[in-house]
Scaffold this active site. Sequence first.
Site, PDB file in Angstrom:
ATOM      1  N   SER A   1       0.806  -1.220   0.000  1.00 21.74           N
ATOM      2  CA  SER A   1       0.000   0.000   0.000  1.00 21.74           C
ATOM      3  C   SER A   1       0.840   1.271   0.000  1.00 21.74           C
ATOM      4  O   SER A   1       0.444   2.280  -0.572  1.00 21.74           O
ATOM      5  CB  SER A   1      -0.938   0.006   1.210  1.00 21.74           C
ATOM      6  OG  SER A   1      -1.758  -1.137   1.222  1.00 21.74           O
TER       7      SER A   1
ATOM      8  N   HIS B   1       0.821   4.438   4.438  1.00 25.18           N
ATOM      9  CA  HIS B   1       0.116   5.123   3.352  1.00 25.18           C
ATOM     10  C   HIS B   1       0.625   6.551   3.184  1.00 25.18           C
ATOM     11  O   HIS B   1       0.938   6.991   2.074  1.00 25.18           O
ATOM     12  CB  HIS B   1      -1.385   5.133   3.622  1.00 25.18           C
ATOM     13  CG  HIS B   1      -2.021   3.788   3.497  1.00 25.18           C
ATOM     14  ND1 HIS B   1      -3.385   3.604   3.446  1.00 25.18           N
ATOM     15  CD2 HIS B   1      -1.485   2.541   3.410  1.00 25.18           C
ATOM     16  CE1 HIS B   1      -3.660   2.317   3.334  1.00 25.18           C
ATOM     17  NE2 HIS B   1      -2.524   1.656   3.318  1.00 25.18           N
TER      18      HIS B   1
END
Length: 304
Positions: free
Chosen positions: A209, A255
């Site tokens: 991610s 992230h």
Amino acid sequence: MEQAPGGPREPQGPQEPRDTPRLPHCYRHPGSETGISCTRCERPICTECMISASVGFQCPECVRTGSGTGHDPAAQRPRTIAGGAVHDDSFLVTKVLVGLNVAVFALVLALGERFVSRLELIGYAFSPQLGEVVGVAHDQWYRLLTAAFLHQELSHILFNLLGLWFLGRMVEPALGRSRYLALYLLSGLGGSVLAYVVAAPNQPSLGASGAIFGLMGAFVVLARRIQLDMRPVVLILGVSLVLTFARPDISWEGHIGGLLTGGAIAAAMVYAPRKHRTLVQGAVCGAVLLGLVAAVLIRTAALT
């Protein structure tokens, strides 16, 4: 990037009127609407086909044939908007990255928890699975990168690979293979480093991610650079950030670290001055890497 599971582990709308004006379609990709035209032949071209020229953008055919270019050597060489070489297969690196993630996931299914315990991102902790102290602070720096290719759940890898395929098919043709790969890997590292610096040292995390959010940051920069409508781009980014902070099992550090790293590198890629473009791009990537190394060293000193 997710925290590993288990305790400390981580009706149809109204039709538009027939006389509504529509954008032309790219002559090489009929399904893609575009407002960009080749400065040589004036045919419409999409973002996958446009090649940065001295003035505006050219299509691949005009660049390869040197149509109307005279003795301009720069126009004879196919280049992306970031100065990378143009290849027939514009998504090769994306395909390889998808394959690597799938291959590692197959190893996870075959080898189980001990394999995951050796590759996941963890700061400094005792591993019950391995029976020893492990972590980045235990001189296992490789975990900062291996964790970015590691998934345990099918839904996790499917979601990440969907994002990689969607974003990669837009970012890779715009940057070129080597620049795209550098951005992807540094974004993955950026996500891992922020997770290592901020998250608890015994909280494992894993997943691509961070790198995917790096591609998202790059896409935002590219959209701004080629003057696309930013509203849908900002909407996608906003929804992704809301989901990041809404779920407690998501490593938001990974992230955000990937997003900031990818955005910074992409800005250097597409806004670097043409005369010293490669030098500026390499210097920025090197500076980002050195900054990440320094952050890891500082955090390691604090943990040990």
